[in-house]
Design a protein around this motif. Structure first.
Motif, PDB file in Angstrom:
ATOM      1  N   LEU A   1      -6.214  -4.025   3.661  1.00  0.00           N
ATOM      2  CA  LEU A   1      -6.277  -3.461   5.016  1.00  0.00           C
ATOM      3  C   LEU A   1      -7.228  -4.237   5.933  1.00  0.00           C
ATOM      4  O   LEU A   1      -6.864  -4.540   7.070  1.00  0.00           O
ATOM      5  CB  LEU A   1      -6.667  -1.981   4.962  1.00  0.00           C
TER       6      LEU A   1
ATOM      7  N   LEU B   1      -9.063  -5.295  -0.221  1.00  0.00           N
ATOM      8  CA  LEU B   1      -9.149  -6.336   0.804  1.00  0.00           C
ATOM      9  C   LEU B   1      -7.933  -6.336   1.729  1.00  0.00           C
ATOM     10  O   LEU B   1      -7.973  -6.912   2.813  1.00  0.00           O
ATOM     11  CB  LEU B   1      -9.290  -7.716   0.151  1.00  0.00           C
TER      12      LEU B   1
ATOM     13  N   LYS C   1       2.320   1.711  -3.398  1.00  0.00           N
ATOM     14  CA  LYS C   1       1.343   2.058  -4.443  1.00  0.00           C
ATOM     15  C   LYS C   1       0.860   3.497  -4.319  1.00  0.00           C
ATOM     16  O   LYS C   1       0.597   4.151  -5.310  1.00  0.00           O
ATOM     17  CB  LYS C   1       0.110   1.147  -4.343  1.00  0.00           C
TER      18      LYS C   1
ATOM     19  N   ARG D   1     -12.300   1.272  -1.065  1.00  0.00           N
ATOM     20  CA  ARG D   1     -11.157   1.922  -1.700  1.00  0.00           C
ATOM     21  C   ARG D   1     -11.475   3.404  -1.832  1.00  0.00           C
ATOM     22  O   ARG D   1     -12.583   3.781  -2.175  1.00  0.00           O
ATOM     23  CB  ARG D   1     -10.880   1.330  -3.099  1.00  0.00           C
TER      24      ARG D   1
ATOM     25  N   ASN E   1       0.838  -1.208   0.000  1.00  0.00           N
ATOM     26  CA  ASN E   1       0.000   0.000   0.000  1.00  0.00           C
ATOM     27  C   ASN E   1       0.869   1.254   0.000  1.00  0.00           C
ATOM     28  O   ASN E   1       0.658   2.176  -0.788  1.00  0.00           O
ATOM     29  CB  ASN E   1      -0.895   0.040   1.232  1.00  0.00           C
TER      30      ASN E   1
ATOM     31  N   ASP F   1       4.794   6.254   5.082  1.00  0.00           N
ATOM     32  CA  ASP F   1       5.145   6.715   3.733  1.00  0.00           C
ATOM     33  C   ASP F   1       4.903   8.203   3.609  1.00  0.00           C
ATOM     34  O   ASP F   1       4.256   8.811   4.472  1.00  0.00           O
ATOM     35  CB  ASP F   1       4.338   5.940   2.681  1.00  0.00           C
TER      36      ASP F   1
HETATM   37  N1  ATP Z   1      -0.486   4.020   2.547  1.00  0.00           N
HETATM   38  C1  ATP Z   1      -1.616   4.482   1.999  1.00  0.00           C
HETATM   39  N2  ATP Z   1      -1.688   5.747   1.527  1.00  0.00           N
HETATM   40  C2  ATP Z   1      -2.822   6.220   0.980  1.00  0.00           C
HETATM   41  N3  ATP Z   1      -3.957   5.507   0.844  1.00  0.00           N
HETATM   42  C3  ATP Z   1      -3.951   4.242   1.293  1.00  0.00           C
HETATM   43  C4  ATP Z   1      -2.786   3.667   1.891  1.00  0.00           C
HETATM   44  N4  ATP Z   1      -3.090   2.400   2.246  1.00  0.00           N
HETATM   45  C5  ATP Z   1      -4.369   2.197   1.878  1.00  0.00           C
HETATM   46  N5  ATP Z   1      -4.895   3.291   1.297  1.00  0.00           N
HETATM   47  C6  ATP Z   1      -6.278   3.451   0.803  1.00  0.00           C
HETATM   48  O1  ATP Z   1      -7.069   2.452   1.384  1.00  0.00           O
HETATM   49  C7  ATP Z   1      -7.669   1.653   0.379  1.00  0.00           C
HETATM   50  C8  ATP Z   1      -7.794   0.249   0.873  1.00  0.00           C
HETATM   51  O2  ATP Z   1      -6.516  -0.373   1.007  1.00  0.00           O
HETATM   52  P1  ATP Z   1      -6.416  -1.924   0.850  1.00  0.00           P
HETATM   53  O3  ATP Z   1      -5.021  -2.359   1.082  1.00  0.00           O
HETATM   54  O4  ATP Z   1      -7.488  -2.530   1.686  1.00  0.00           O
HETATM   55  O5  ATP Z   1      -6.865  -2.155  -0.659  1.00  0.00           O
HETATM   56  P2  ATP Z   1      -6.041  -1.956  -2.029  1.00  0.00           P
HETATM   57  O6  ATP Z   1      -4.607  -1.742  -1.734  1.00  0.00           O
HETATM   58  O7  ATP Z   1      -6.766  -0.923  -2.802  1.00  0.00           O
HETATM   59  O8  ATP Z   1      -6.263  -3.348  -2.736  1.00  0.00           O
HETATM   60  P3  ATP Z   1      -5.634  -4.739  -2.321  1.00  0.00           P
HETATM   61  O9  ATP Z   1      -4.808  -4.537  -1.089  1.00  0.00           O
HETATM   62  O10 ATP Z   1      -6.813  -5.617  -2.061  1.00  0.00           O
HETATM   63  O11 ATP Z   1      -4.843  -5.125  -3.504  1.00  0.00           O
HETATM   64  C9  ATP Z   1      -6.788   1.797  -0.830  1.00  0.00           C
HETATM   65  O12 ATP Z   1      -7.482   1.558  -2.015  1.00  0.00           O
HETATM   66  C10 ATP Z   1      -6.362   3.258  -0.700  1.00  0.00           C
HETATM   67  O13 ATP Z   1      -7.394   4.089  -1.180  1.00  0.00           O
END
Ligand code: ATP
Ligand code: MG
Length: 386
Positions: A354, A352, A293, A338, A290, A319
């Motif tokens: 988080l 999924l 990304k 999301r 995360n 981050d």
């Molecule tokens: N470090 C972060 N910085 C900014 N936004 C975040 C961060 N981590 C999570 N998010 C937000 O929270 C949402 C949910 O995160 P989550 O890890 O559950 O799903 P994802 O990364 O979109 O997909 P997946 O992990 O299932 O591949 C993300 O789509 C993003 O919008």
């Protein structure tokens, strides 16, 4: 591999070629009346658990748990213009019962009416469907025993479940549609017989969609397991800094690919943690992916661990990325939740990660903390109890 000496006539060229080239596909040709096996591919023999040679002269009926299913298949073939699908229960040579989905076709082979069948092992799907029905049935029974307040709560839970299922089917449908669409093109030889590279490219897309589907199903199972209380953690004591290094190494290509810097905090040295190591790694990888990304090129990701004053151990992933508001954090913690901007940075995510991390740390008796500020960055902390 021919099991009897029936000489194929010219109309059977097509079938013979299929039989020769399809050792990986569970495919059988059986005599219409007796079920005698005329052909069985290696994969079909493996499905039944018998060496292909030993199948010579055997009747497929010997492997049916209920021979009425074969009669029903023949009736369906007669009714359905020579083509039919059926789910059939077979008893393997080792006694294990399996379910297969069969796509069957009525053919004439060597002048004899036969059934050409391609099978797929669906035992696991069947078992999962049965478990789901049982769970829903149990839920229904429990709900009917509850008083009104509790019944309302159960209704809310069931609505949440339905929403979850609806969302899940939607997520599963897109890769499945890709698989069906691309395979349709290949099956129909839409680009003609010569365009081998085009077909290879399309099977690459099918593979990609299949892998995505598999990852998705693993995630969904993780959530389901925790919610059903079926997650058994396997705690052990391990050196934390080693695990952090392992995670950092794993994410290195993604870090470099996105032009980010990664720091791993040395204060973890000498710290040992008692927890399920594999699940802890899964949590850290989820948080790191995360952080990577959702941080633009030039940004920084920090991975650290420390012992808190009360003896608890905290693992932190921070981050300098796009960040989230408080409302967005609440969304992000819901399954499939999301934040709008996420799809720009990561079109393939499903939301999924988080919720899985939250479930997993809570299953350890710990908690998940998130601090974030839009455009400034995010700090996520896993706190393991002392
Ligand atoms: N470090 C972060 N910085 C900014 N936004 C975040 C961060 N981590 C999570 N998010 C937000 O929270 C949402 C949910 O995160 P989550 O890890 O559950 O799903 P994802 O990364 O979109 O997909 P997946 O992990 O299932 O591949 C993300 O789509 C993003 O919008
Ligand atoms: Mg994620």
């Amino acid at each position: 591999m021919a099991l009897t000496d029936i000489t194929p006539g010219p109309a059977e060229d097509e079938i013979s070629r299929l039989l020769r080239t399809s050792s990986l596909v569970p495919l059988t040709v059986t005599a219409w009346d007796s079920g005698a096996l005329i052909h069985a591919s290696e994969a079909a023999a493996a499905l039944i658990g018998v060496p292909a040679d030993a199948l010579r002269g055997q009747s497929m009926l010997e492997f049916y748990v209920d021979t009425e299913q074969r009669r029903a298949l023949l009736r369906a073939l007669e009714a359905g213009a020579g083509e039919a699908f059926a789910e059939i229960q077979l008893r393997r040579a080792d006694g294990r019962q399996i379910w297969v989905k069969v796509a069957a076709q009525r053919i004439t082979y060597g002048g004899v009416p036969c059934v050409l069948a391609i099978s797929q092992d669906i035992t696991e799907q069947k078992e999962q469907a049965r478990a789901l029905t049982e769970a829903l049935e149990q839920l229904r029974r429990q709900a009917s025993n509850l008083n009104l307040d509790e019944r309302q709560a159960a209704q809310a839970a069931s609505r949440a479940k339905s929403a979850f299922l609806a969302h899940m089917s939607h997520e599963l449908r897109s890769p499945l549609n890709a698989i069906l669409g691309f395979s349709e093109v290949i099956r129909g030889l839409h680009f003609g017989r010569e365009q081998v590279e085009k077909y290879a490219e399309y099977s690459g897309y099918i593979h990609q969609a299949g892998s995505h589907l598999l990852a998705l199903i693993d995630d969904i199972l993780d959530i389901a397991k925790v919610e059903a209380g079926k997650l058994d953690l396997q705690p052990s004591s391990f050196e934390l800094s080693e695990l952090l290094d392992e995670c950092a190494r794993m994410m290195r290509p993604m870090i470099d690919g996105r032009g980010l810097a990664l720091g791993v905090n040395g204060r973890a040295a000498g710290l040992s943690l008692t927890a399920d190591r594999r699940r802890t790694k899964q949590m850290i990888i989820n948080l790191l992916s995360n952080a990577i990304k959702f941080t633009h090129a030039g940004g920084r990701v920090e991975l650290a661990a420390q012992r808190m004053a009360d003896g608890a151990i905290a693992i932190t992933v921070a981050d300098t990325g796009i960040g989230m508001s408080d409302d967005q954090i609440a969304v992000a913690l819901e399954p499939f939740g999301r934040v709008e901007s996420a799809s720009i940075n990561d079109p393939t995510g499903t939301g999924l990660g988080l919720p899985i991390v939250k479930n997993l740390i809570e299953a350890h008796g710990g908690r998940l903390q998130i601090r974030s500020q839009l455009k400034r960055g995010t700090l996520v902390r896993l706190v393991f109890p002392a």
